[in-house]
Design a protein around this motif. Structure first.
Motif, PDB file in Angstrom:
ATOM      1  N   PRO A 127       3.158   7.896   5.280  1.00 37.65           N
ATOM      2  CA  PRO A 127       2.755   6.594   5.819  1.00 37.65           C
ATOM      3  C   PRO A 127       1.786   6.719   6.995  1.00 37.65           C
ATOM      4  O   PRO A 127       1.898   7.631   7.812  1.00 37.65           O
ATOM      5  CB  PRO A 127       4.085   5.962   6.249  1.00 37.65           C
ATOM      6  CG  PRO A 127       5.040   7.094   6.403  1.00 37.65           C
ATOM      7  CD  PRO A 127       4.603   8.113   5.404  1.00 37.65           C
ATOM      8  N   THR A 143       6.042   4.336  -2.272  1.00 40.99           N
ATOM      9  CA  THR A 143       4.784   5.032  -2.555  1.00 40.99           C
ATOM     10  C   THR A 143       4.693   6.386  -1.872  1.00 40.99           C
ATOM     11  O   THR A 143       3.850   7.200  -2.246  1.00 40.99           O
ATOM     12  CB  THR A 143       3.593   4.174  -2.098  1.00 40.99           C
ATOM     13  OG1 THR A 143       3.726   3.883  -0.702  1.00 40.99           O
ATOM     14  CG2 THR A 143       3.529   2.873  -2.887  1.00 40.99           C
ATOM     15  N   ASP A 144       5.511   6.632  -0.846  1.00 42.35           N
ATOM     16  CA  ASP A 144       5.411   7.886  -0.110  1.00 42.35           C
ATOM     17  C   ASP A 144       6.069   9.022  -0.877  1.00 42.35           C
ATOM     18  O   ASP A 144       6.944   8.807  -1.725  1.00 42.35           O
ATOM     19  CB  ASP A 144       6.020   7.759   1.287  1.00 42.35           C
ATOM     20  CG  ASP A 144       7.456   7.252   1.281  1.00 42.35           C
ATOM     21  OD1 ASP A 144       7.763   6.339   0.494  1.00 42.35           O
ATOM     22  OD2 ASP A 144       8.276   7.763   2.069  1.00 42.35           O
ATOM     23  N   PRO A 191       5.997   1.991   1.848  1.00 42.05           N
ATOM     24  CA  PRO A 191       5.440   3.325   2.068  1.00 42.05           C
ATOM     25  C   PRO A 191       6.287   4.262   2.906  1.00 42.05           C
ATOM     26  O   PRO A 191       5.810   5.339   3.276  1.00 42.05           O
ATOM     27  CB  PRO A 191       4.146   3.000   2.833  1.00 42.05           C
ATOM     28  CG  PRO A 191       4.561   1.851   3.709  1.00 42.05           C
ATOM     29  CD  PRO A 191       5.563   1.048   2.904  1.00 42.05           C
ATOM     30  N   ASP A 192       7.532   3.869   3.226  1.00 38.30           N
ATOM     31  CA  ASP A 192       8.262   4.645   4.241  1.00 38.30           C
ATOM     32  C   ASP A 192       9.704   4.927   3.838  1.00 38.30           C
ATOM     33  O   ASP A 192      10.596   4.931   4.671  1.00 38.30           O
ATOM     34  CB  ASP A 192       8.225   3.916   5.582  1.00 38.30           C
ATOM     35  CG  ASP A 192       8.874   2.537   5.542  1.00 38.30           C
ATOM     36  OD1 ASP A 192       8.923   1.916   4.456  1.00 38.30           O
ATOM     37  OD2 ASP A 192       9.340   2.064   6.597  1.00 38.30           O
ATOM     38  N   THR A 220      -3.022   5.528  -2.023  1.00 35.41           N
ATOM     39  CA  THR A 220      -1.998   5.285  -3.043  1.00 35.41           C
ATOM     40  C   THR A 220      -1.769   3.790  -3.233  1.00 35.41           C
ATOM     41  O   THR A 220      -1.723   3.290  -4.374  1.00 35.41           O
ATOM     42  CB  THR A 220      -0.683   5.975  -2.649  1.00 35.41           C
ATOM     43  OG1 THR A 220      -0.926   7.356  -2.387  1.00 35.41           O
ATOM     44  CG2 THR A 220       0.340   5.851  -3.763  1.00 35.41           C
ATOM     45  N   ASP A 238      -1.715   7.428   2.226  1.00 37.45           N
ATOM     46  CA  ASP A 238      -0.876   6.238   2.099  1.00 37.45           C
ATOM     47  C   ASP A 238      -1.732   5.078   1.590  1.00 37.45           C
ATOM     48  O   ASP A 238      -1.410   4.417   0.584  1.00 37.45           O
ATOM     49  CB  ASP A 238      -0.256   5.932   3.467  1.00 37.45           C
ATOM     50  CG  ASP A 238       0.421   4.574   3.567  1.00 37.45           C
ATOM     51  OD1 ASP A 238       0.707   3.959   2.533  1.00 37.45           O
ATOM     52  OD2 ASP A 238       0.657   4.132   4.711  1.00 37.45           O
ATOM     53  N   ARG A 280       1.877  12.054   0.363  1.00 35.50           N
ATOM     54  CA  ARG A 280       1.514  10.644   0.554  1.00 35.50           C
ATOM     55  C   ARG A 280       2.378  10.098   1.699  1.00 35.50           C
ATOM     56  O   ARG A 280       3.432   9.507   1.463  1.00 35.50           O
ATOM     57  CB  ARG A 280       1.741   9.862  -0.736  1.00 35.50           C
ATOM     58  CG  ARG A 280       0.956  10.421  -1.920  1.00 35.50           C
ATOM     59  CD  ARG A 280       1.143   9.613  -3.190  1.00 35.50           C
ATOM     60  NE  ARG A 280       2.520   9.581  -3.654  1.00 35.50           N
ATOM     61  CZ  ARG A 280       3.087  10.495  -4.423  1.00 35.50           C
ATOM     62  NH1 ARG A 280       2.398  11.569  -4.820  1.00 35.50           N
ATOM     63  NH2 ARG A 280       4.348  10.382  -4.808  1.00 35.50           N
ATOM     64  N   THR A 298       1.086   0.807   8.981  1.00 31.55           N
ATOM     65  CA  THR A 298       1.095   0.900   7.531  1.00 31.55           C
ATOM     66  C   THR A 298       1.407  -0.495   6.983  1.00 31.55           C
ATOM     67  O   THR A 298       1.339  -1.476   7.725  1.00 31.55           O
ATOM     68  CB  THR A 298       2.106   1.963   7.060  1.00 31.55           C
ATOM     69  OG1 THR A 298       2.017   2.108   5.640  1.00 31.55           O
ATOM     70  CG2 THR A 298       3.522   1.623   7.450  1.00 31.55           C
TER      71      THR A 298
END
Length: 488
Positions: free
Chosen positions: A93, A307-308, A349-350, A101, A98, A91, A286
Protein backbone atom coordinates in the motif's frame (compact mmCIF):
# COMPACT_ATOMS: atom_id res chain seq x y z
CA UNK A 1 37.24 -7.98 16.67
CA UNK A 2 33.47 -8.41 16.39
CA UNK A 3 33.08 -5.00 14.74
CA UNK A 4 35.68 -5.97 12.14
CA UNK A 5 33.93 -9.29 11.58
CA UNK A 6 30.58 -7.58 11.12
CA UNK A 7 31.95 -5.16 8.54
CA UNK A 8 33.58 -7.97 6.56
CA UNK A 9 30.48 -10.14 6.69
CA UNK A 10 28.09 -7.43 5.61
CA UNK A 11 30.37 -6.29 2.82
CA UNK A 12 30.43 -9.89 1.65
CA UNK A 13 26.64 -10.17 1.78
CA UNK A 14 25.98 -6.88 0.02
CA UNK A 15 28.63 -6.87 -2.69
CA UNK A 16 29.46 -10.44 -3.60
CA UNK A 17 26.25 -12.32 -2.92
CA UNK A 18 27.78 -15.70 -3.67
CA UNK A 19 30.76 -15.89 -1.30
CA UNK A 20 31.85 -19.38 -0.23
CA UNK A 21 29.75 -21.22 -2.83
CA UNK A 22 26.53 -20.29 -1.00
CA UNK A 23 24.10 -21.19 -3.79
CA UNK A 24 25.95 -23.29 -6.34
CA UNK A 25 24.06 -26.53 -5.82
CA UNK A 26 26.68 -28.06 -3.52
CA UNK A 27 24.44 -27.39 -0.53
CA UNK A 28 21.02 -28.38 -1.85
CA UNK A 29 18.93 -30.78 0.20
CA UNK A 30 16.29 -32.71 -1.74
CA UNK A 31 14.17 -31.57 -4.65
CA UNK A 32 12.67 -28.19 -3.88
CA UNK A 33 11.12 -24.96 -5.04
CA UNK A 34 11.56 -22.58 -6.66
CA UNK A 35 15.00 -23.86 -7.75
CA UNK A 36 13.58 -27.06 -9.31
CA UNK A 37 10.52 -25.45 -10.89
CA UNK A 38 11.44 -26.69 -14.36
CA UNK A 39 11.13 -30.22 -13.03
CA UNK A 40 8.15 -29.71 -10.71
CA UNK A 41 5.89 -27.30 -12.62
CA UNK A 42 2.59 -28.87 -13.64
CA UNK A 43 1.14 -27.62 -16.95
CA UNK A 44 -2.43 -26.36 -16.66
CA UNK A 45 -3.46 -28.98 -19.20
CA UNK A 46 -2.42 -31.78 -16.81
CA UNK A 47 -5.06 -31.03 -14.17
CA UNK A 48 -8.17 -33.23 -14.48
CA UNK A 49 -11.18 -31.36 -15.85
CA UNK A 50 -14.20 -31.21 -13.58
CA UNK A 51 -17.26 -31.92 -15.75
CA UNK A 52 -20.33 -29.70 -15.51
CA UNK A 53 -23.71 -31.25 -14.87
CA UNK A 54 -26.42 -30.34 -17.42
CA UNK A 55 -27.99 -27.83 -15.01
CA UNK A 56 -24.59 -26.17 -14.49
CA UNK A 57 -23.84 -25.71 -18.20
CA UNK A 58 -24.82 -22.04 -17.92
CA UNK A 59 -21.46 -21.53 -16.16
CA UNK A 60 -19.38 -23.01 -18.97
CA UNK A 61 -18.29 -19.53 -20.11
CA UNK A 62 -16.41 -18.99 -16.84
CA UNK A 63 -12.90 -19.57 -18.09
CA UNK A 64 -9.90 -20.60 -16.00
CA UNK A 65 -7.39 -19.74 -18.71
CA UNK A 66 -8.70 -16.17 -18.91
CA UNK A 67 -8.39 -15.85 -15.14
CA UNK A 68 -4.86 -17.25 -15.27
CA UNK A 69 -3.94 -14.51 -17.73
CA UNK A 70 -5.15 -11.96 -15.18
CA UNK A 71 -3.07 -13.64 -12.48
CA UNK A 72 -0.01 -13.22 -14.67
CA UNK A 73 -0.81 -9.56 -15.40
CA UNK A 74 -1.25 -8.75 -11.72
CA UNK A 75 1.92 -10.63 -10.76
CA UNK A 76 3.78 -8.59 -13.39
CA UNK A 77 3.13 -5.53 -11.21
CA UNK A 78 4.90 -7.24 -8.32
CA UNK A 79 7.80 -8.26 -10.53
CA UNK A 80 8.18 -4.64 -11.59
CA UNK A 81 8.44 -3.75 -7.91
CA UNK A 82 11.28 -6.26 -7.58
CA UNK A 83 12.98 -5.23 -10.80
CA UNK A 84 12.84 -1.57 -9.77
CA UNK A 85 15.22 -2.45 -6.95
CA UNK A 86 12.91 -2.76 -3.96
CA UNK A 87 14.27 -5.41 -1.56
CA UNK A 88 10.88 -5.55 0.22
CA UNK A 89 8.85 -6.10 -2.90
CA UNK A 90 5.31 -6.78 -3.98
CA UNK A 91 2.04 -4.88 -4.20
CA UNK A 92 2.37 -2.83 -1.02
CA UNK A 93 0.00 0.00 0.00
CA UNK A 94 1.01 3.54 -0.76
CA UNK A 95 3.55 2.48 -3.39
CA UNK A 96 3.32 2.93 -7.16
CA UNK A 97 2.57 -0.78 -7.41
CA UNK A 98 -0.48 -0.39 -5.17
CA UNK A 99 -1.86 2.22 -7.57
CA UNK A 100 -0.90 0.20 -10.64
CA UNK A 101 -2.82 -2.83 -9.32
CA UNK A 102 -5.90 -0.79 -8.44
CA UNK A 103 -5.88 0.91 -11.84
CA UNK A 104 -5.41 -2.37 -13.69
CA UNK A 105 -8.43 -4.01 -12.06
CA UNK A 106 -10.67 -0.94 -11.96
CA UNK A 107 -10.00 -0.15 -15.60
CA UNK A 108 -11.41 -3.58 -16.42
CA UNK A 109 -14.45 -2.99 -14.21
CA UNK A 110 -15.09 0.26 -16.07
CA UNK A 111 -14.60 -1.43 -19.43
CA UNK A 112 -17.36 -3.85 -18.38
CA UNK A 113 -19.67 -0.89 -17.85
CA UNK A 114 -19.41 -0.57 -14.07
CA UNK A 115 -19.08 2.66 -12.13
CA UNK A 116 -16.07 2.90 -9.81
CA UNK A 117 -15.78 5.09 -6.74
CA UNK A 118 -12.46 5.52 -4.95
CA UNK A 119 -12.14 6.62 -1.33
CA UNK A 120 -8.76 7.70 -0.02
CA UNK A 121 -7.55 7.00 3.51
CA UNK A 122 -4.29 7.10 5.43
CA UNK A 123 -2.39 4.31 7.17
CA UNK A 124 -0.79 6.09 10.17
CA UNK A 125 2.19 3.74 10.54
CA UNK A 126 3.48 1.07 8.20
CA UNK A 127 6.48 -1.15 9.02
CA UNK A 128 8.85 -1.39 6.06
CA UNK A 129 12.35 -2.91 6.04
CA UNK A 130 14.72 -0.96 3.80
CA UNK A 131 17.93 -3.00 3.81
CA UNK A 132 19.30 -6.10 5.46
CA UNK A 133 22.15 -8.56 5.19
CA UNK A 134 23.40 -11.55 7.13
CA UNK A 135 26.30 -13.96 7.05
CA UNK A 136 28.20 -16.22 9.41
CA UNK A 137 31.79 -17.06 10.08
CA UNK A 138 33.18 -20.50 10.80
CA UNK A 139 36.95 -20.62 11.14
CA UNK A 140 38.37 -18.47 8.35
CA UNK A 141 35.35 -18.93 6.09
CA UNK A 142 32.62 -16.30 5.76
CA UNK A 143 29.32 -17.58 4.34
CA UNK A 144 26.62 -15.20 3.17
CA UNK A 145 22.98 -15.99 3.98
CA UNK A 146 21.41 -15.08 0.67
CA UNK A 147 17.85 -16.05 1.63
CA UNK A 148 17.64 -14.07 4.87
CA UNK A 149 14.35 -12.16 5.11
CA UNK A 150 12.96 -10.08 7.98
CA UNK A 151 9.70 -11.22 9.56
CA UNK A 152 6.97 -8.59 9.50
CA UNK A 153 6.91 -6.18 12.47
CA UNK A 154 10.23 -7.42 13.84
CA UNK A 155 12.79 -5.18 15.52
CA UNK A 156 15.65 -3.52 13.67
CA UNK A 157 19.24 -4.11 14.68
CA UNK A 158 21.32 -1.25 16.09
CA UNK A 159 23.02 0.86 13.44
CA UNK A 160 26.20 -1.18 13.77
CA UNK A 161 24.38 -4.50 13.41
CA UNK A 162 24.52 -7.52 15.71
CA UNK A 163 27.05 -10.36 15.92
CA UNK A 164 26.37 -13.40 18.12
CA UNK A 165 27.33 -17.03 18.50
CA UNK A 166 24.84 -19.39 16.87
CA UNK A 167 23.06 -22.13 18.81
CA UNK A 168 20.72 -24.73 17.30
CA UNK A 169 17.51 -25.18 19.31
CA UNK A 170 15.66 -27.71 17.15
CA UNK A 171 11.92 -27.02 17.14
CA UNK A 172 12.28 -24.58 20.01
CA UNK A 173 9.98 -26.45 22.38
CA UNK A 174 10.49 -26.16 26.13
CA UNK A 175 12.65 -29.33 26.36
CA UNK A 176 14.94 -27.94 23.63
CA UNK A 177 15.74 -24.99 25.89
CA UNK A 178 16.53 -27.08 28.99
CA UNK A 179 20.09 -26.43 30.12
CA UNK A 180 20.68 -23.99 27.25
CA UNK A 181 21.72 -20.41 27.92
CA UNK A 182 20.52 -18.45 24.88
CA UNK A 183 21.08 -14.97 26.26
CA UNK A 184 23.02 -12.93 23.72
CA UNK A 185 23.02 -15.81 21.20
CA UNK A 186 21.82 -16.19 17.63
CA UNK A 187 19.08 -18.76 18.23
CA UNK A 188 18.44 -21.01 15.22
CA UNK A 189 15.05 -22.78 15.18
CA UNK A 190 13.67 -25.22 12.60
CA UNK A 191 10.07 -24.38 11.73
CA UNK A 192 7.64 -26.49 9.71
CA UNK A 193 4.55 -25.32 7.82
CA UNK A 194 1.27 -25.97 9.66
CA UNK A 195 0.15 -25.72 6.97
CA UNK A 196 1.72 -22.69 5.36
CA UNK A 197 3.57 -19.44 4.94
CA UNK A 198 2.08 -17.69 7.98
CA UNK A 199 1.21 -20.58 10.28
CA UNK A 200 4.53 -22.26 10.95
CA UNK A 201 5.50 -24.24 14.01
CA UNK A 202 7.85 -21.69 15.60
CA UNK A 203 5.26 -18.92 15.49
CA UNK A 204 2.83 -17.90 18.19
CA UNK A 205 0.08 -18.11 15.57
CA UNK A 206 0.52 -21.90 15.36
CA UNK A 207 -0.03 -22.40 19.13
CA UNK A 208 2.41 -25.32 19.13
CA UNK A 209 5.85 -24.51 20.57
CA UNK A 210 5.91 -20.71 21.00
CA UNK A 211 9.57 -21.02 20.06
CA UNK A 212 10.14 -17.46 18.88
CA UNK A 213 8.40 -16.04 21.90
CA UNK A 214 10.44 -18.24 24.22
CA UNK A 215 13.75 -17.27 22.61
CA UNK A 216 12.80 -13.60 22.83
CA UNK A 217 11.86 -13.80 26.51
CA UNK A 218 15.13 -15.59 27.32
CA UNK A 219 17.30 -12.85 25.89
CA UNK A 220 18.36 -14.02 22.43
CA UNK A 221 20.36 -11.49 20.44
CA UNK A 222 18.57 -12.57 17.25
CA UNK A 223 16.34 -15.42 16.09
CA UNK A 224 16.74 -17.30 12.82
CA UNK A 225 13.87 -19.50 11.64
CA UNK A 226 14.94 -22.19 9.20
CA UNK A 227 11.74 -22.62 7.18
CA UNK A 228 11.16 -26.32 6.64
CA UNK A 229 10.37 -26.30 2.93
CA UNK A 230 12.80 -28.03 0.57
CA UNK A 231 14.33 -25.49 -1.77
CA UNK A 232 15.61 -21.94 -1.88
CA UNK A 233 12.53 -19.78 -1.30
CA UNK A 234 12.18 -16.55 0.70
CA UNK A 235 9.66 -16.28 3.54
CA UNK A 236 7.79 -13.41 5.20
CA UNK A 237 5.37 -15.08 7.64
CA UNK A 238 4.60 -11.91 9.66
CA UNK A 239 3.87 -12.19 13.38
CA UNK A 240 7.27 -11.49 14.93
CA UNK A 241 7.46 -10.96 18.70
CA UNK A 242 6.85 -7.28 19.50
CA UNK A 243 9.64 -5.00 18.31
CA UNK A 244 9.83 -3.40 21.77
CA UNK A 245 11.80 -6.46 22.90
CA UNK A 246 14.56 -5.47 20.49
CA UNK A 247 15.15 -9.00 19.19
CA UNK A 248 15.25 -9.21 15.38
CA UNK A 249 13.62 -12.28 13.82
CA UNK A 250 14.56 -13.40 10.31
CA UNK A 251 13.92 -16.44 8.13
CA UNK A 252 16.25 -18.42 5.90
CA UNK A 253 15.47 -21.23 3.50
CA UNK A 254 16.08 -24.90 4.17
CA UNK A 255 19.08 -25.20 1.84
CA UNK A 256 20.99 -22.55 3.78
CA UNK A 257 19.54 -23.61 7.11
CA UNK A 258 20.60 -27.23 6.75
CA UNK A 259 24.10 -26.22 5.75
CA UNK A 260 24.27 -24.14 8.93
CA UNK A 261 22.83 -27.06 10.91
CA UNK A 262 25.47 -29.43 9.58
CA UNK A 263 28.29 -27.05 10.48
CA UNK A 264 26.93 -26.59 14.00
CA UNK A 265 26.50 -30.35 14.26
CA UNK A 266 30.21 -30.80 13.63
CA UNK A 267 30.93 -28.91 16.85
CA UNK A 268 32.53 -25.89 15.20
CA UNK A 269 31.85 -22.42 16.55
CA UNK A 270 29.73 -20.21 14.33
CA UNK A 271 29.25 -16.47 14.68
CA UNK A 272 26.33 -14.84 12.84
CA UNK A 273 26.19 -11.17 11.89
CA UNK A 274 22.96 -9.41 10.97
CA UNK A 275 22.17 -5.87 9.92
CA UNK A 276 18.52 -4.83 9.52
CA UNK A 277 17.28 -1.30 8.86
CA UNK A 278 13.56 -0.66 9.41
CA UNK A 279 11.55 2.39 8.38
CA UNK A 280 8.15 3.14 9.86
CA UNK A 281 6.39 4.93 7.04
CA UNK A 282 4.08 7.64 8.38
CA UNK A 283 0.69 8.69 7.02
CA UNK A 284 0.75 6.37 4.03
CA UNK A 285 -1.83 7.49 1.47
CA UNK A 286 -3.82 4.84 -0.33
CA UNK A 287 -7.44 4.11 -1.27
CA UNK A 288 -10.21 1.55 -1.41
CA UNK A 289 -12.50 1.30 -4.42
CA UNK A 290 -16.06 0.11 -4.99
CA UNK A 291 -17.23 -0.93 -8.47
CA UNK A 292 -21.01 -1.04 -8.87
CA UNK A 293 -23.02 -3.17 -11.28
CA UNK A 294 -26.66 -2.21 -11.05
CA UNK A 295 -29.30 -4.90 -10.74
CA UNK A 296 -33.09 -5.06 -10.70
CA UNK A 297 -33.22 -4.07 -7.02
CA UNK A 298 -31.18 -2.06 -4.54
CA UNK A 299 -30.47 -5.15 -2.43
CA UNK A 300 -26.78 -5.97 -2.72
CA UNK A 301 -24.27 -8.74 -3.20
CA UNK A 302 -20.91 -7.51 -1.84
CA UNK A 303 -17.76 -9.11 -3.26
CA UNK A 304 -14.47 -8.09 -1.62
CA UNK A 305 -10.83 -8.77 -2.45
CA UNK A 306 -7.54 -7.36 -1.23
CA UNK A 307 -5.05 -6.07 -3.78
CA UNK A 308 -1.88 -6.13 -1.68
CA UNK A 309 0.53 -9.02 -1.69
CA UNK A 310 4.08 -9.98 -0.80
CA UNK A 311 6.47 -11.15 -3.53
CA UNK A 312 4.50 -12.16 -6.64
CA UNK A 313 1.40 -12.89 -4.58
CA UNK A 314 -0.14 -15.10 -7.27
CA UNK A 315 -2.48 -17.06 -5.03
CA UNK A 316 -2.49 -14.26 -2.42
CA UNK A 317 -4.28 -12.50 -3.94
CA UNK A 318 -3.93 -12.13 -7.71
CA UNK A 319 -6.08 -15.26 -7.93
CA UNK A 320 -8.85 -13.63 -5.87
CA UNK A 321 -8.77 -10.52 -8.05
CA UNK A 322 -8.88 -12.63 -11.21
CA UNK A 323 -11.89 -14.52 -9.87
CA UNK A 324 -13.63 -11.22 -9.10
CA UNK A 325 -13.06 -9.96 -12.63
CA UNK A 326 -14.50 -13.16 -14.06
CA UNK A 327 -17.59 -12.88 -11.85
CA UNK A 328 -18.00 -9.27 -13.00
CA UNK A 329 -17.64 -10.30 -16.65
CA UNK A 330 -20.27 -13.03 -16.24
CA UNK A 331 -22.89 -10.73 -14.75
CA UNK A 332 -22.03 -7.67 -16.86
CA UNK A 333 -22.96 -9.70 -19.96
CA UNK A 334 -26.59 -9.75 -18.71
CA UNK A 335 -29.21 -7.04 -18.86
CA UNK A 336 -29.72 -5.32 -15.51
CA UNK A 337 -33.21 -6.83 -15.28
CA UNK A 338 -31.62 -10.30 -15.27
CA UNK A 339 -29.58 -9.46 -12.18
CA UNK A 340 -31.97 -9.67 -9.22
CA UNK A 341 -29.59 -7.72 -6.97
CA UNK A 342 -26.95 -5.03 -7.42
CA UNK A 343 -23.33 -6.25 -7.21
CA UNK A 344 -20.62 -4.28 -5.42
CA UNK A 345 -16.95 -5.19 -5.92
CA UNK A 346 -14.87 -3.71 -3.09
CA UNK A 347 -11.07 -3.65 -3.37
CA UNK A 348 -8.88 -2.83 -0.38
CA UNK A 349 -5.08 -2.44 -0.38
CA UNK A 350 -4.06 -3.14 3.21
CA UNK A 351 -5.06 -6.67 4.20
CA UNK A 352 -1.50 -7.27 5.46
CA UNK A 353 -1.15 -3.75 6.82
CA UNK A 354 -3.93 -3.30 9.37
CA UNK A 355 -7.06 -3.53 7.18
CA UNK A 356 -8.00 0.06 7.91
CA UNK A 357 -9.58 0.35 4.47
CA UNK A 358 -11.73 -2.71 5.03
CA UNK A 359 -12.72 -1.49 8.51
CA UNK A 360 -13.65 1.92 7.09
CA UNK A 361 -15.90 0.28 4.49
CA UNK A 362 -17.50 -2.01 7.07
CA UNK A 363 -18.19 0.86 9.47
CA UNK A 364 -19.88 3.02 6.83
CA UNK A 365 -21.85 0.50 4.81
CA UNK A 366 -25.57 -0.31 5.23
CA UNK A 367 -25.49 -4.03 5.89
CA UNK A 368 -29.24 -4.39 6.41
CA UNK A 369 -29.66 -4.32 2.65
CA UNK A 370 -26.92 -6.88 1.88
CA UNK A 371 -27.98 -10.38 0.90
CA UNK A 372 -24.53 -11.97 1.05
CA UNK A 373 -20.83 -11.12 1.24
CA UNK A 374 -18.27 -13.11 -0.75
CA UNK A 375 -14.62 -12.56 0.16
CA UNK A 376 -12.23 -13.67 -2.57
CA UNK A 377 -8.95 -14.99 -1.17
CA UNK A 378 -6.59 -17.64 -2.49
CA UNK A 379 -9.14 -19.64 -4.56
CA UNK A 380 -6.69 -21.99 -6.31
CA UNK A 381 -3.44 -23.74 -5.44
CA UNK A 382 -1.56 -26.82 -6.55
CA UNK A 383 -1.65 -29.56 -3.93
CA UNK A 384 1.87 -29.95 -2.50
CA UNK A 385 3.35 -32.84 -0.55
CA UNK A 386 6.41 -33.20 1.65
CA UNK A 387 7.91 -36.49 0.44
CA UNK A 388 10.93 -37.48 2.55
CA UNK A 389 13.51 -34.76 1.80
CA UNK A 390 11.68 -33.58 -1.33
CA UNK A 391 8.88 -31.16 -2.01
CA UNK A 392 6.46 -32.70 -4.47
CA UNK A 393 3.85 -31.07 -6.68
CA UNK A 394 0.80 -32.85 -8.07
CA UNK A 395 -1.96 -32.34 -10.63
CA UNK A 396 -4.53 -31.95 -7.84
CA UNK A 397 -6.12 -28.79 -6.47
CA UNK A 398 -5.54 -28.16 -2.76
CA UNK A 399 -8.41 -28.23 -0.25
CA UNK A 400 -9.58 -25.02 1.41
CA UNK A 401 -10.25 -23.61 4.81
CA UNK A 402 -13.78 -22.21 4.64
CA UNK A 403 -16.54 -20.36 6.43
CA UNK A 404 -20.21 -19.69 5.78
CA UNK A 405 -22.23 -17.38 8.05
CA UNK A 406 -26.01 -17.28 7.84
CA UNK A 407 -29.04 -19.53 8.06
CA UNK A 408 -28.67 -23.31 8.01
CA UNK A 409 -30.20 -23.32 4.54
CA UNK A 410 -27.60 -20.85 3.29
CA UNK A 411 -24.69 -22.76 4.85
CA UNK A 412 -25.92 -25.95 3.20
CA UNK A 413 -26.13 -24.17 -0.16
CA UNK A 414 -22.48 -23.11 0.18
CA UNK A 415 -21.23 -26.54 1.24
CA UNK A 416 -23.23 -28.49 -1.34
CA UNK A 417 -22.35 -26.17 -4.22
CA UNK A 418 -18.63 -26.27 -3.52
CA UNK A 419 -18.80 -30.06 -3.63
CA UNK A 420 -20.85 -30.00 -6.84
CA UNK A 421 -18.16 -27.99 -8.61
CA UNK A 422 -15.21 -30.04 -7.32
CA UNK A 423 -13.99 -27.59 -4.67
CA UNK A 424 -12.58 -29.58 -1.75
CA UNK A 425 -12.86 -28.09 1.74
CA UNK A 426 -11.68 -28.92 5.24
CA UNK A 427 -13.93 -31.26 7.20
CA UNK A 428 -14.49 -28.74 9.98
CA UNK A 429 -15.54 -25.21 9.12
CA UNK A 430 -13.41 -22.33 10.38
CA UNK A 431 -15.39 -20.08 12.73
CA UNK A 432 -14.01 -16.76 11.48
CA UNK A 433 -15.96 -14.99 8.73
CA UNK A 434 -14.20 -12.48 6.52
CA UNK A 435 -15.06 -8.79 6.13
CA UNK A 436 -18.08 -8.61 8.48
CA UNK A 437 -20.50 -10.46 10.73
CA UNK A 438 -23.26 -7.98 9.91
CA UNK A 439 -24.54 -9.91 6.89
CA UNK A 440 -24.49 -13.50 5.64
CA UNK A 441 -21.25 -14.37 3.92
CA UNK A 442 -18.86 -17.07 2.80
CA UNK A 443 -15.31 -17.62 1.65
CA UNK A 444 -12.73 -20.29 0.90
CA UNK A 445 -8.99 -19.80 1.38
CA UNK A 446 -5.92 -21.90 0.70
CA UNK A 447 -3.01 -21.02 2.98
CA UNK A 448 0.15 -22.96 2.19
CA UNK A 449 2.39 -21.02 -0.18
CA UNK A 450 1.34 -17.47 0.66
CA UNK A 451 3.83 -14.91 2.00
CA UNK A 452 6.65 -16.78 0.24
CA UNK A 453 8.40 -16.71 -3.12
CA UNK A 454 6.65 -20.02 -3.78
CA UNK A 455 3.49 -17.99 -4.42
CA UNK A 456 3.88 -17.90 -8.19
CA UNK A 457 1.45 -18.35 -11.10
CA UNK A 458 2.86 -21.83 -11.80
CA UNK A 459 1.23 -23.03 -8.55
CA UNK A 460 -2.16 -21.39 -9.24
CA UNK A 461 -3.95 -23.84 -11.57
CA UNK A 462 -6.43 -22.46 -14.10
CA UNK A 463 -8.60 -25.49 -13.35
CA UNK A 464 -8.82 -24.51 -9.69
CA UNK A 465 -9.77 -20.95 -10.61
CA UNK A 466 -12.45 -22.29 -12.89
CA UNK A 467 -13.97 -24.67 -10.34
CA UNK A 468 -14.07 -22.18 -7.48
CA UNK A 469 -15.38 -19.26 -9.55
CA UNK A 470 -18.13 -21.37 -11.11
CA UNK A 471 -19.11 -22.43 -7.60
CA UNK A 472 -19.12 -18.80 -6.40
CA UNK A 473 -21.43 -17.70 -9.22
CA UNK A 474 -23.76 -20.66 -8.68
CA UNK A 475 -23.99 -19.78 -4.98
CA UNK A 476 -24.78 -16.16 -5.85
CA UNK A 477 -27.50 -17.32 -8.24
CA UNK A 478 -29.05 -19.51 -5.54
CA UNK A 479 -28.79 -16.68 -3.01
CA UNK A 480 -30.69 -14.48 -5.47
CA UNK A 481 -33.59 -16.92 -5.16
CA UNK A 482 -33.74 -16.43 -1.37
CA UNK A 483 -35.07 -13.50 0.63
CA UNK A 484 -32.97 -11.53 3.12
CA UNK A 485 -34.83 -13.22 5.96
CA UNK A 486 -34.21 -16.68 4.51
CA UNK A 487 -30.48 -15.96 4.24
CA UNK A 488 -30.19 -14.73 7.81
Amino acid sequence: MKQWLLIMILLTAWFTGTFARAQTGEYEYGTGLPRDLDELAVPDSDYPDWPLTPEAERYASIDGERMKQWVNRICAVSLKSRDDGNPYWGRLPGTPYDRMTMDLVNDEFERLGMTVQRTEFVIPDDWTPRSWAAAYRVGDEVISLQSVFPVGETAATPAGGVTAEAVWLGLGAEPDFLGRDVKGKAVVIYSSFVPGGRSHSASRRARLFYANQRATERGAAMIINVMGVPGDARFNPLGAPPARHGVPLVTINQDEGFRLRDILGSGRKVEVSLSLDIEIRRNVKTAISVARLEGASDEEIVIAAHTDGFFQGAMDNAAGLASGLEIARFYAAMDAAERPRTLLFMLFPDHHHGELGLKMFEANHDWDNVAVVLTLEHPSQTQLYWYNDDLMTSNAIGAFRWNALGSDRFVNVVRDTLRQFGVSIYTLMNNKPKLTRQAPGFHIIDHVIYHTTLDIPDLVPAEGLERSTRAFVSIIDQVNGMSLDELR
